[in-house]
Enzyme design. Structure first.
Site, PDB file in Angstrom:
ATOM      1  N   ARG A 138      -7.038  12.836   1.059  1.00  0.00           N
ATOM      2  CA  ARG A 138      -5.956  13.260   1.959  1.00  0.00           C
ATOM      3  C   ARG A 138      -4.594  12.689   1.584  1.00  0.00           C
ATOM      4  O   ARG A 138      -3.578  13.204   1.976  1.00  0.00           O
ATOM      5  CB  ARG A 138      -6.289  12.922   3.406  1.00  0.00           C
ATOM      6  CG  ARG A 138      -6.200  11.450   3.718  1.00  0.00           C
ATOM      7  CD  ARG A 138      -6.407  11.190   5.177  1.00  0.00           C
ATOM      8  NE  ARG A 138      -7.778  11.447   5.556  1.00  0.00           N
ATOM      9  CZ  ARG A 138      -8.366  10.905   6.619  1.00  0.00           C
ATOM     10  NH1 ARG A 138      -7.678  10.115   7.402  1.00  0.00           N
ATOM     11  NH2 ARG A 138      -9.629  11.148   6.907  1.00  0.00           N
ATOM     12  N   ASN A 197       0.856  -1.188   0.000  1.00  0.00           N
ATOM     13  CA  ASN A 197       0.000   0.000   0.000  1.00  0.00           C
ATOM     14  C   ASN A 197       0.899   1.247   0.000  1.00  0.00           C
ATOM     15  O   ASN A 197       1.714   1.423   0.916  1.00  0.00           O
ATOM     16  CB  ASN A 197      -0.881  -0.063   1.253  1.00  0.00           C
ATOM     17  CG  ASN A 197      -1.825   1.109   1.350  1.00  0.00           C
ATOM     18  OD1 ASN A 197      -1.438   2.234   1.078  1.00  0.00           O
ATOM     19  ND2 ASN A 197      -3.045   0.859   1.761  1.00  0.00           N
ATOM     20  N   HIS A 213       0.934   6.209   1.909  1.00  0.00           N
ATOM     21  CA  HIS A 213       1.647   7.150   2.777  1.00  0.00           C
ATOM     22  C   HIS A 213       2.829   7.827   2.104  1.00  0.00           C
ATOM     23  O   HIS A 213       3.399   8.770   2.654  1.00  0.00           O
ATOM     24  CB  HIS A 213       1.976   6.497   4.109  1.00  0.00           C
ATOM     25  CG  HIS A 213       0.685   6.186   4.818  1.00  0.00           C
ATOM     26  ND1 HIS A 213      -0.232   7.167   5.101  1.00  0.00           N
ATOM     27  CD2 HIS A 213       0.120   5.015   5.171  1.00  0.00           C
ATOM     28  CE1 HIS A 213      -1.309   6.616   5.652  1.00  0.00           C
ATOM     29  NE2 HIS A 213      -1.119   5.314   5.686  1.00  0.00           N
ATOM     30  N   HIS A 265      -3.865  -4.594   7.623  1.00  0.00           N
ATOM     31  CA  HIS A 265      -4.001  -3.393   8.451  1.00  0.00           C
ATOM     32  C   HIS A 265      -3.111  -3.499   9.676  1.00  0.00           C
ATOM     33  O   HIS A 265      -3.287  -4.379  10.504  1.00  0.00           O
ATOM     34  CB  HIS A 265      -5.442  -3.104   8.889  1.00  0.00           C
ATOM     35  CG  HIS A 265      -5.644  -1.624   9.100  1.00  0.00           C
ATOM     36  ND1 HIS A 265      -5.214  -0.964  10.221  1.00  0.00           N
ATOM     37  CD2 HIS A 265      -6.172  -0.670   8.289  1.00  0.00           C
ATOM     38  CE1 HIS A 265      -5.484   0.323  10.114  1.00  0.00           C
ATOM     39  NE2 HIS A 265      -6.053   0.533   8.940  1.00  0.00           N
ATOM     40  N   GLU A 316     -11.318  -9.345   2.973  1.00  0.00           N
ATOM     41  CA  GLU A 316     -10.037  -9.002   3.592  1.00  0.00           C
ATOM     42  C   GLU A 316     -10.292  -8.856   5.084  1.00  0.00           C
ATOM     43  O   GLU A 316     -11.107  -8.036   5.510  1.00  0.00           O
ATOM     44  CB  GLU A 316      -9.465  -7.713   3.002  1.00  0.00           C
ATOM     45  CG  GLU A 316      -8.137  -7.368   3.662  1.00  0.00           C
ATOM     46  CD  GLU A 316      -7.297  -6.350   2.906  1.00  0.00           C
ATOM     47  OE1 GLU A 316      -7.383  -6.296   1.662  1.00  0.00           O
ATOM     48  OE2 GLU A 316      -6.556  -5.618   3.571  1.00  0.00           O
ATOM     49  N   THR A 320      -8.495   3.570   8.419  1.00  0.00           N
ATOM     50  CA  THR A 320      -9.720   2.768   8.393  1.00  0.00           C
ATOM     51  C   THR A 320      -9.835   2.032   9.726  1.00  0.00           C
ATOM     52  O   THR A 320      -9.077   1.114  10.000  1.00  0.00           O
ATOM     53  CB  THR A 320      -9.652   1.763   7.222  1.00  0.00           C
ATOM     54  OG1 THR A 320      -9.167   2.465   6.085  1.00  0.00           O
ATOM     55  CG2 THR A 320     -11.018   1.192   6.923  1.00  0.00           C
ATOM     56  N   HIS A 322      -5.676   3.658  -1.663  1.00  0.00           N
ATOM     57  CA  HIS A 322      -7.002   4.027  -1.145  1.00  0.00           C
ATOM     58  C   HIS A 322      -7.287   5.467  -1.553  1.00  0.00           C
ATOM     59  O   HIS A 322      -6.645   6.393  -1.047  1.00  0.00           O
ATOM     60  CB  HIS A 322      -6.972   3.876   0.382  1.00  0.00           C
ATOM     61  CG  HIS A 322      -8.290   4.146   1.050  1.00  0.00           C
ATOM     62  ND1 HIS A 322      -8.469   3.988   2.399  1.00  0.00           N
ATOM     63  CD2 HIS A 322      -9.491   4.567   0.569  1.00  0.00           C
ATOM     64  CE1 HIS A 322      -9.722   4.293   2.727  1.00  0.00           C
ATOM     65  NE2 HIS A 322     -10.356   4.656   1.637  1.00  0.00           N
ATOM     66  N   ARG A 333      -9.351   8.211  -0.923  1.00  0.00           N
ATOM     67  CA  ARG A 333     -10.344   8.613   0.088  1.00  0.00           C
ATOM     68  C   ARG A 333     -11.205   9.740  -0.448  1.00  0.00           C
ATOM     69  O   ARG A 333     -10.768  10.520  -1.303  1.00  0.00           O
ATOM     70  CB  ARG A 333      -9.638   9.052   1.374  1.00  0.00           C
ATOM     71  CG  ARG A 333      -8.910   7.916   2.085  1.00  0.00           C
ATOM     72  CD  ARG A 333      -8.427   8.376   3.449  1.00  0.00           C
ATOM     73  NE  ARG A 333      -9.517   8.469   4.385  1.00  0.00           N
ATOM     74  CZ  ARG A 333      -9.769   7.601   5.369  1.00  0.00           C
ATOM     75  NH1 ARG A 333      -8.980   6.572   5.566  1.00  0.00           N
ATOM     76  NH2 ARG A 333     -10.793   7.765   6.169  1.00  0.00           N
ATOM     77  N   GLU A 351      -8.755   0.577  -3.213  1.00  0.00           N
ATOM     78  CA  GLU A 351      -9.603   0.629  -2.013  1.00  0.00           C
ATOM     79  C   GLU A 351     -10.482   1.855  -2.076  1.00  0.00           C
ATOM     80  O   GLU A 351      -9.995   2.958  -2.387  1.00  0.00           O
ATOM     81  CB  GLU A 351      -8.740   0.728  -0.761  1.00  0.00           C
ATOM     82  CG  GLU A 351      -7.999  -0.529  -0.411  1.00  0.00           C
ATOM     83  CD  GLU A 351      -7.186  -0.329   0.859  1.00  0.00           C
ATOM     84  OE1 GLU A 351      -7.241   0.749   1.474  1.00  0.00           O
ATOM     85  OE2 GLU A 351      -6.473  -1.254   1.213  1.00  0.00           O
TER      86      GLU A 351
HETATM   87  N1  PXP Z   1      -6.001  -3.192   3.889  1.00  0.00           N
HETATM   88  C1  PXP Z   1      -6.966  -2.242   3.965  1.00  0.00           C
HETATM   89  C2  PXP Z   1      -8.357  -2.600   3.538  1.00  0.00           C
HETATM   90  C3  PXP Z   1      -6.665  -0.937   4.398  1.00  0.00           C
HETATM   91  O1  PXP Z   1      -7.643   0.001   4.471  1.00  0.00           O
HETATM   92  C4  PXP Z   1      -5.331  -0.609   4.714  1.00  0.00           C
HETATM   93  C5  PXP Z   1      -4.976   0.778   5.109  1.00  0.00           C
HETATM   94  O2  PXP Z   1      -5.244   1.658   4.063  1.00  0.00           O
HETATM   95  C6  PXP Z   1      -4.378  -1.629   4.616  1.00  0.00           C
HETATM   96  C7  PXP Z   1      -4.739  -2.915   4.222  1.00  0.00           C
HETATM   97  C8  PXP Z   1      -2.950  -1.384   4.934  1.00  0.00           C
HETATM   98  O3  PXP Z   1      -2.813  -1.040   6.284  1.00  0.00           O
HETATM   99  P1  PXP Z   1      -1.442  -0.491   6.823  1.00  0.00           P
HETATM  100  O4  PXP Z   1      -1.143   0.759   6.060  1.00  0.00           O
HETATM  101  O5  PXP Z   1      -1.719  -0.244   8.276  1.00  0.00           O
HETATM  102  O6  PXP Z   1      -0.419  -1.552   6.588  1.00  0.00           O
END
Ligand code: PXP
Length: 249
Positions: A54, A12, A15, A199, A156, A106, A48, A50, A75
Site C-alpha cells: 500500500r 520512516n 508515508h 510508533h 523495538e 501496525t 515497511h 507491506r 520492516e
Molecule cells: N516502528 C515500527 C516497527 C513501525 O511499524 C512503525 C510504523 O510503520 C514505526 C516505527 C513508525 O511509526 P510512525 O510512522 O507512527 O512514527
C-alpha cells in the site's frame, strides 16, 4: 561506549510513498526523501514493505538499497515472500512486525511468545545472512523473554498506546504506559538485548522515550512526514533530533 551514549534516529519514509500512491504517480519519491533525511542527520532509514504494497514498493526497496549510505531497517511481516526479499537484499536490519490487511497501521506488537518456534525458524536464515534482527513488541516481559530466547538482537518497543493516551488527554494511562516502557526497556537491556522504540511519536511525546537510557534507536515516520508539509523535511527532522538530544541531556 555504553548503550546510553547513543540515541539513533531512524526516519520512516513510508508515508511519502502513501502520498505518491494516492495519485498513482511517480512522485513524491520516497528514495529522494530518504536521501534528504540522511543529509538532515537521520542515522538510518526505515521502510515497511507491506504484503499489499500500500505504500513502499519492491522498486523503492531496490532504490533505497542502492542509494543509501546509512543503514536500512527493513520492516516486514514474517512471511516467506518477505523473507526471500530480505535475503536477496540483506539490509542492515530486519524488523519483524505483525501485519493485518485491514489495519491502518501496525496496531500491536508481535505475539512472539505464542509463535516462538516458528519465529525462531523464520529468523534463523536472516541471522545467518548477517542482518540485525529486531522484533516489534509491546512492553511485556513474556514477549521480551521469548524474543531473547529465539535469538533476536534487538527488540523495538511499541510506543503507540503511550502516544494515543497522550493524544486523548488520558494522562494517568499514558503515565502507566510510560512506566511499563521504562521498566521493560531496562529489563530487555539487562538480558543483553538492544532496545529500540517507535510508533506514533511526535514532538510532544518523544522526550520521555528519548530520555530512557537503554533505548538506542527511535524509529519515527508519520509525524515527521506530516510536519514536513509545513516546515520542510529537513527542518522537521532536525527539530526531532534536537528534542531527542535535549531529552537525552
Ligand atoms: N516502528 C515500527 C516497527 C513501525 O511499524 C512503525 C510504523 O510503520 C514505526 C516505527 C513508525 O511509526 P510512525 O510512522 O507512527 O512514527
Amino acid at each position: 561506549m555504553t548503550a546510553s551514549d547513543v540515541l539513533r534516529l531512524g526516519v520512516n519514509i513510508d508515508h511519502v510513498a502513501t502520498v505518491r500512491n494516492a495519485r498513482g504517480s511517480a512522485y513524491p519519491d520516497p528514495v529522494r526523501a530518504a536521501l534528504i533525511a540522511q543529509d538532515a542527520g537521520a542515522n538510518g532509514i526505515t521502510a515497511h514493505l507491506r504484503e499489499d504494497r500500500r505504500h513502499i514498493s519492491d522498486k523503492d526497496i531496490d532504490g533505497l538499497m542502492e542509494a543509501l549510505s546509512v543503514p536500512l531497517n527493513f520492516e516486514m511481516a514474517a512471511t516467506s515472500e518477505m523473507q526471500k526479499i530480505a535475503l536477496r537484499h540483506k539490509p542492515h536490519a530486519v524488523c519483524i512486525v505483525p501485519e493485518k490487511r485491514e489495519e491502518r497501521t501496525t496496531e500491536g506488537g508481535l505475539e512472539v511468545a505464542k509463535e516462538e518456534n516458528s519465529l525462531a525458524h523464520f529468523i534463523a536464515p536472516l541471522l545467518d545472512a548477517g542482518c540485525r534482527v529486531s522484533i516489534f513488541i509491546a512492553a511485556d516481559k513474556r514477549q521480551i523473554d521469548a524474543a531473547n530466547r529465539i535469538g533476536a538482537h534487538v527488540i523495538e518497543l511499541h510506543t503507540g498506546a503511550y502516544c494515543d493516551f497522550h493524544a486523548e488527554g488520558a494522562f494517568d494511562k499514558r503515565d502507566q504506559e510510560l512506566k511499563k516502557l521504562t521498566e521493560m526497556a531496562s529489563y530487555a537491556h539487562s538480558l543483553g538485548l538492544e532496545v529500540h522504540a517507535g510508533h506514533g511519536l511526535t514532538y510532544g511525546t518523544v522526550a520521555p522515550i528519548a530520555a530512557l537510557p537503554q533505548v538506542q534507536e527511535l524509529n519515527i515516520g508519520h509525524f515527521i512526514i506530516g510536519e514536513a508539509i509545513f516546515r520542510g523535511l529537513e527542518p522537521a527532522i532536525k527539530e526531532m533530533r534536537r528534542l531527542m538530544d535535549e531529552a537525552r541531556g
